[in-house]
Design a protein around this motif. Structure first.
Motif, PDB file in Angstrom:
ATOM      1  N   TYR A 522       0.864  -1.182   0.000  1.00 23.79           N
ATOM      2  CA  TYR A 522       0.000   0.000   0.000  1.00 23.79           C
ATOM      3  C   TYR A 522       0.903   1.234   0.000  1.00 23.79           C
ATOM      4  O   TYR A 522       1.476   1.599   1.033  1.00 23.79           O
ATOM      5  N   LYS A 523       1.027   1.848  -1.113  1.00 24.92           N
ATOM      6  CA  LYS A 523       1.932   2.984  -1.271  1.00 24.92           C
ATOM      7  C   LYS A 523       1.160   4.280  -1.053  1.00 24.92           C
ATOM      8  O   LYS A 523       0.480   4.788  -1.944  1.00 24.92           O
ATOM      9  N   LEU A 524       1.260   4.804   0.222  1.00 23.07           N
ATOM     10  CA  LEU A 524       0.528   6.030   0.569  1.00 23.07           C
ATOM     11  C   LEU A 524       1.407   7.270   0.452  1.00 23.07           C
ATOM     12  O   LEU A 524       0.943   8.332   0.060  1.00 23.07           O
ATOM     13  N   ASP A 525       2.665   7.154   0.844  1.00 15.69           N
ATOM     14  CA  ASP A 525       3.642   8.248   0.708  1.00 15.69           C
ATOM     15  C   ASP A 525       3.130   9.542   1.354  1.00 15.69           C
ATOM     16  O   ASP A 525       2.965  10.574   0.706  1.00 15.69           O
ATOM     17  N   CYS A 526       2.885   9.456   2.672  1.00 12.88           N
ATOM     18  CA  CYS A 526       2.346  10.616   3.394  1.00 12.88           C
ATOM     19  C   CYS A 526       3.312  11.799   3.387  1.00 12.88           C
ATOM     20  O   CYS A 526       2.884  12.959   3.433  1.00 12.88           O
ATOM     21  N   ARG A 527       4.565  11.535   3.355  1.00 12.11           N
ATOM     22  CA  ARG A 527       5.531  12.642   3.411  1.00 12.11           C
ATOM     23  C   ARG A 527       5.372  13.575   2.222  1.00 12.11           C
ATOM     24  O   ARG A 527       5.303  14.791   2.377  1.00 12.11           O
ATOM     25  N   ASN A 528       5.317  13.005   1.009  1.00  9.15           N
ATOM     26  CA  ASN A 528       5.118  13.850  -0.172  1.00  9.15           C
ATOM     27  C   ASN A 528       3.685  14.338  -0.287  1.00  9.15           C
ATOM     28  O   ASN A 528       3.424  15.437  -0.786  1.00  9.15           O
ATOM     29  N   LEU A 529       2.750  13.512   0.201  1.00  8.19           N
ATOM     30  CA  LEU A 529       1.345  13.886   0.124  1.00  8.19           C
ATOM     31  C   LEU A 529       1.049  15.120   0.975  1.00  8.19           C
ATOM     32  O   LEU A 529       0.274  15.998   0.584  1.00  8.19           O
ATOM     33  N   CYS A 530       1.669  15.203   2.162  1.00  7.05           N
ATOM     34  CA  CYS A 530       1.438  16.323   3.084  1.00  7.05           C
ATOM     35  C   CYS A 530       2.616  17.279   3.111  1.00  7.05           C
ATOM     36  O   CYS A 530       2.858  17.958   4.125  1.00  7.05           O
ATOM     37  N   ALA A 531       3.364  17.314   2.039  1.00  3.46           N
ATOM     38  CA  ALA A 531       4.540  18.187   2.021  1.00  3.46           C
ATOM     39  C   ALA A 531       4.160  19.657   2.107  1.00  3.46           C
ATOM     40  O   ALA A 531       4.942  20.486   2.608  1.00  3.46           O
ATOM     41  N   ASP A 532       2.987  20.023   1.625  1.00  4.51           N
ATOM     42  CA  ASP A 532       2.558  21.433   1.652  1.00  4.51           C
ATOM     43  C   ASP A 532       1.840  21.814   2.948  1.00  4.51           C
ATOM     44  O   ASP A 532       1.319  22.937   3.062  1.00  4.51           O
ATOM     45  N   PHE A 533       1.796  20.923   3.927  1.00  3.04           N
ATOM     46  CA  PHE A 533       1.119  21.248   5.192  1.00  3.04           C
ATOM     47  C   PHE A 533       1.946  22.257   5.994  1.00  3.04           C
ATOM     48  O   PHE A 533       3.138  22.057   6.224  1.00  3.04           O
ATOM     49  N   HIS A 534       1.307  23.358   6.438  1.00  2.43           N
ATOM     50  CA  HIS A 534       1.939  24.390   7.280  1.00  2.43           C
ATOM     51  C   HIS A 534       1.033  24.651   8.475  1.00  2.43           C
ATOM     52  O   HIS A 534      -0.118  25.098   8.318  1.00  2.43           O
ATOM     53  N   GLU A 535       1.548  24.354   9.660  1.00  2.59           N
ATOM     54  CA  GLU A 535       0.761  24.516  10.891  1.00  2.59           C
ATOM     55  C   GLU A 535       0.655  25.994  11.286  1.00  2.59           C
ATOM     56  O   GLU A 535       1.505  26.808  10.903  1.00  2.59           O
ATOM     57  N   ASP A 536      -0.388  26.339  12.048  1.00  2.00           N
ATOM     58  CA  ASP A 536      -0.591  27.699  12.585  1.00  2.00           C
ATOM     59  C   ASP A 536      -0.719  27.581  14.097  1.00  2.00           C
ATOM     60  O   ASP A 536      -1.777  27.212  14.634  1.00  2.00           O
ATOM     61  N   LEU A 537       0.380  27.863  14.818  1.00  2.00           N
ATOM     62  CA  LEU A 537       0.410  27.722  16.283  1.00  2.00           C
ATOM     63  C   LEU A 537       0.422  29.062  17.004  1.00  2.00           C
ATOM     64  O   LEU A 537       0.824  29.149  18.174  1.00  2.00           O
ATOM     65  N   GLU A 538       0.008  30.119  16.338  1.00  2.00           N
ATOM     66  CA  GLU A 538      -0.109  31.427  16.998  1.00  2.00           C
ATOM     67  C   GLU A 538      -1.265  31.399  18.013  1.00  2.00           C
ATOM     68  O   GLU A 538      -2.298  30.771  17.783  1.00  2.00           O
ATOM     69  N   PHE A 539      -1.070  32.113  19.160  1.00  2.00           N
ATOM     70  CA  PHE A 539      -2.114  32.167  20.210  1.00  2.00           C
ATOM     71  C   PHE A 539      -3.302  32.991  19.716  1.00  2.00           C
ATOM     72  O   PHE A 539      -3.138  34.075  19.184  1.00  2.00           O
ATOM     73  N   LYS A 664      -7.000  17.273   9.856  1.00  2.00           N
ATOM     74  CA  LYS A 664      -7.889  17.890   8.883  1.00  2.00           C
ATOM     75  C   LYS A 664      -7.236  17.949   7.497  1.00  2.00           C
ATOM     76  O   LYS A 664      -7.867  17.631   6.478  1.00  2.00           O
ATOM     77  N   TYR A 665      -5.938  18.341   7.478  1.00  2.00           N
ATOM     78  CA  TYR A 665      -5.235  18.469   6.187  1.00  2.00           C
ATOM     79  C   TYR A 665      -4.969  17.101   5.563  1.00  2.00           C
ATOM     80  O   TYR A 665      -5.220  16.876   4.375  1.00  2.00           O
ATOM     81  N   ALA A 666      -4.460  16.142   6.388  1.00  5.05           N
ATOM     82  CA  ALA A 666      -4.114  14.819   5.864  1.00  5.05           C
ATOM     83  C   ALA A 666      -5.342  14.074   5.376  1.00  5.05           C
ATOM     84  O   ALA A 666      -5.294  13.347   4.366  1.00  5.05           O
ATOM     85  N   SER A 667      -6.469  14.257   6.099  1.00  6.56           N
ATOM     86  CA  SER A 667      -7.698  13.583   5.673  1.00  6.56           C
ATOM     87  C   SER A 667      -8.113  14.044   4.285  1.00  6.56           C
ATOM     88  O   SER A 667      -8.511  13.239   3.430  1.00  6.56           O
ATOM     89  N   SER A 668      -8.009  15.354   4.067  1.00  9.16           N
ATOM     90  CA  SER A 668      -8.399  15.867   2.748  1.00  9.16           C
ATOM     91  C   SER A 668      -7.475  15.338   1.651  1.00  9.16           C
ATOM     92  O   SER A 668      -7.929  15.048   0.537  1.00  9.16           O
ATOM     93  N   LYS A 669      -6.198  15.211   1.973  1.00 12.55           N
ATOM     94  CA  LYS A 669      -5.256  14.713   0.968  1.00 12.55           C
ATOM     95  C   LYS A 669      -5.427  13.218   0.725  1.00 12.55           C
ATOM     96  O   LYS A 669      -5.363  12.746  -0.417  1.00 12.55           O
TER      97      LYS A 669
END
Length: 754
Positions: A522-539, A664-669
């Protein structure tokens, strides 16, 4: 005037091929043409023999050796015939009429050759001049050149004066040979394949035995050039005795050169001539016994090579008027020598060079004919057996083709159904795993630090964990059942296909097929799949202006309000007629209220967020409307809430927010690749089953190919057997034709010359 001179004069008047001046031959044919014609004829005959032997060799080699129609020894003999014929053809291509000139030093051997060539080519002069053997042969090139023994470097003709002259400091050794290639169009002798060999004086060096073996064994005619001013010397006799011992009846001509000296004493000329003639005839007929006395009379001549060269050479500067009296008779004598010499060399060369080849050709032709007669009888018995075997193979091949077509359709249908089911199963399982992704991400436990370096490592680990966990879960849900199904289908497929193979190939095929455990990847390749993910940890304060606007107005209107700031009221046109429906009026009033509220909130947020002065102004307005105490109490409560939330904004809270955003991001991808993953897994199953089926088909194809090859081989053998009779007869007729050509050559060129 002597009888020989009268014959020569009448021969020239009748149109003989000689010209005594500077010209060349007239239109009459030279006796040398006989050799040329014979050589051309025998070469064509042996070319036909070569083609015949080659065709016979090809035919006999094509007959299957295992059928024992032709013996291996017979084939080897035919191949040996080819080599012998090729060797004879090579010899025929090199065969020339060779004339060797011998005599004592300063007798004029080189001058005689120059006179025959009609130009001064060889070195000549007073005393010992020629130091080595010089061979003159024709070339088709416009300019002559010189080749030294052991070298292919071409030298100029003028270098012969250095290499071949005894007076030169760079002279060649006595037992070597210099080859002069002179243009054929300048000399008819060379044009008719005559080679002239000049030699050193036989009285200078004692190596006469070596000379004979090295340069004279293949000579057709020997010319002894003696000095007419003296009698035949014992040195000359001894040399030709040795030649006669090694060669059977060599053809020898004697030229009494420098006969122009007789002009100074004409009263003794006839007596001296008769004396020389008697001694020369006695030497040829009685001592050497190479010919009869009558024949010997036609082989002794009295000439002046110097006068002949002067009268013939286009480069001479000496006028003929200075020649000695009676030079015309000597020139006719020289021309008569050339005519008799050409007749003799042509006759000798034809017999010595072609007779043995003709006998050998007849022998090869008759031996091949006997072989071909034996081939046809052995082939008839084999044809019936080949027909029977071919029918058995053809019936078996037809059965395998029909069964293979039926199985191919059935197996392809099953593979298609299975791949469709695999795609549905994997897609459904992956969708369910995506819905459980938040639980899977929550289980990921690794120290969370919000700085950039640690965040990159954290995300890499999370990618790998999610990919590995999803793959493990999919394997536990799908792989086992799919593997069992694939293995069962492969087993059934193998049993059906192996049944089509011959008994001796069944076990070999089962051993040939690879035994491996099938497993879906099962070739999912999450690293490349979610490579554009950018978290927002501002208060983000949950009761801040932005949060409140977002909560009450919705994300869309909040972004519009907060994004545009202060919204100016745009005057609207009054309606032309009153709106009668009550509910319509209420909707209009509600819409206006919302717009007013939006405008107020936008104005408030704009003023509050621009400057401190704006914030104080807003605070003052609120305090004036509600009172300072209420405002202070509200502010305290608001500040405590802010402080509480701020204190709770720890790394753990940040990690929860990060995981929430990641899920949320990974599910969409991942939802985007559900169909692709299902198709990929179905392709793996299809590839596994197709590979097994292809390998089985290859084994069946190999079995079919063996049958087809056997049938093809039988067809070829049957066709070959059918052709053997016709080819044998055709080749036998060719052998008869070649034998008749050889007999014709013998009658035309050999028996008439005896």
């Amino acid at each position: 005037m002597s009888g020989r001179l009268q014959m020569a004069l009448s021969s020239n008047m009748a149109g003989e091929s000689r010209n005594l001046g500077n010209g060349h031959n007239t239109n009459a044919a030279s006796p040398l043409k006989i050799f040329g014609h014979a050589k051309s004829k025998i070469r064509q005959v042996f070319k036909n023999i070569d083609e015949y032997v080659t065709e016979s060799d090809r035919f006999l080699s094509g007959v299957p050796a295992e059928e024992r129609i032709v013996d291996a020894m017979q084939i080897e003999n035919v191949k040996a015939y080819r080599g012998k014929i090729r060797g004879i053809i090579d010899v025929l291509n090199r065969d020339h009429m060779k004339v060797a000139f011998f005599g004592r030093t300063s007798n004029g051997k080189s001058t005689v050759i120059n006179a025959m060539l009609r130009d001064k080519i060889l070195p000549s002069g007073i005393g010992h001049t020629t130091i080595c053997f010089v061979c003159v042969e024709g070339t088709d090139e416009p300019e002559g050149y010189l080749l030294q023994e052991g070298s292919d470097d071409r030298k100029q003709i003028g270098d012969v004066q250095k290499l071949g002259s005894a007076l030169s400091s760079t002279k060649a050794s006595e037992d070597s040979m210099i080859r002069i290639n002179w243009p054929k169009d300048k000399c008819n002798l060379l044009k008719d394949d005559v080679i002239l060999v000049d030699s050193p004086g036989i009285d200078v060096h004692p190596n006469t035995d070596v000379w004979i073996d090295k340069f004279c064994m293949d000579a057709d005619v020997f010319v002894l050039v003696s000095n007419a001013e003296s009698t035949l010397m014992q040195t000359e006799k001894n040399f030709f005795h040795k030649v006669s011992e090694r060669l059977s009846k060599p053809n020898i001509f004697i030229l009494n050169n420098r006969w122009d000296a007789s002009a100074s004493e004409p009263e003794y000329a006839e007596q001296v001539k008769r004396q020389h003639l008697e001694r020369d005839i006695d030497f040829l007929a009685n001592e050497l016994k190479v010919c009869s006395k009558t024949e010997a009379e036609d082989r002794v001549f009295f000439v002046s090579a110097k006068e002949a060269l002067i009268s013939r050479s286009p480069h001479t500067s000496t006028p003929t008027s200075v020649l000695a009296e009676g030079y015309q008779a000597r020139l006719f004598e020289f021309a008569d020598f050339e005519r008799k010499f050409e007749e003799c060399i042509s006759k000798s060369a034809v017999k010595t060079k072609f007779e043995q080849h003709t006998v050998r050709g007849k022998s090869i032709s008759s031996e091949l004919m006997a072989v071909l007669d034996n081939v046809f009888e052995r082939a008839i018995h084999m044809k019936a057996e080949k027909y029977s075997t071919r029918k058995e193979h053809a019936d078996k091949l037809d059965y395998v083709d029909r069964q293979l077509d039926m199985m191919t359709k059935d197996i392809k249908s099953k593979i298609y159904e299975m791949t469709e089911e695999v795609e549905r199963t994997v897609s459904s399982a992956l969708n369910e795993e995506i819905r459980r992704l938040s639980l899977l991400v929550d289980e990921f436990d690794r120290p969370f630090l919000p700085d950039r370096v640690n965040m990159d490592n954290y995300k890499k680990g999370l990618h790998a964990y999610v990919e590995k966990s999803l793959g493990r879960n999919l394997q536990s849900r799908c792989s086992k059942a799919l593997t069992i199904t694939v293995e069962e289908e492969s087993r059934q497929m193998t049993e059906k296909m192996v049944a089509l193979l011959p008994e001796e190939q069944k076990q070999n095929t089962l051993n040939f097929l690879p035994r491996r455990d099938f497993e879906i990847a099962y070739k999912l390749d999450c690293r490349n799949l979610c490579a554009d993910f950018h978290e927002d940890l501002e208060f983000r304060f949950s009761y801040g202006i932005t949060a409140l606007v977002n909560r009450f107005m919705g994300p869309k209107q909040a972004s519009m309000i907060l994004g545009r700031g202060f919204v100016q009221n745009i005057p609207r046109s009054m309606p032309m007629t009153p709106q009668t429906p009550t509910n319509e009026a209420h909707r209009t009033m509600g819409s206006d209220d919302n717009e007013v509220l939006l405008a107020l909130l936008a104005t408030f947020s704009s003023l509050y967020s621009r400057t401190t002065v704006g914030a104080l102004a807003v605070t003052g307005l609120v305090a004036k409307a509600a009172g300072w105490r209420i405002l202070a109490l509200s502010g305290a409560i608001y500040g405590l809430l802010y402080l509480y939330e701020r204190l709770l904004w720890t790394n753990k809270a940040k990690e929860r927010k990060f995981k929430h955003q990641y899920v949320k991001y990974a599910s969409s991808k991942l939802k985007l690749i559900v169909d692709l993953t299902g198709a990929n897994c179905s392709h793996q199953v299809q590839q596994e089953l197709s590979t097994t089926f292809t390998q089985l088909c290859q084994q069946v194809d190999l079995s079919k190919a063996d049958l087809q090859e056997e049938i093809k081989k039988l067809n070829k053998e049957i066709g070959k057997l059918e052709e053997i009779g016709a080819q044998s007869k055709s080749l036998r007729n060719k052998a008869s034709y070649i034998d008749s050509e050889l007999n014709s050559f013998i009658l035309t060129y050999l028996k008439q010359k005896d």
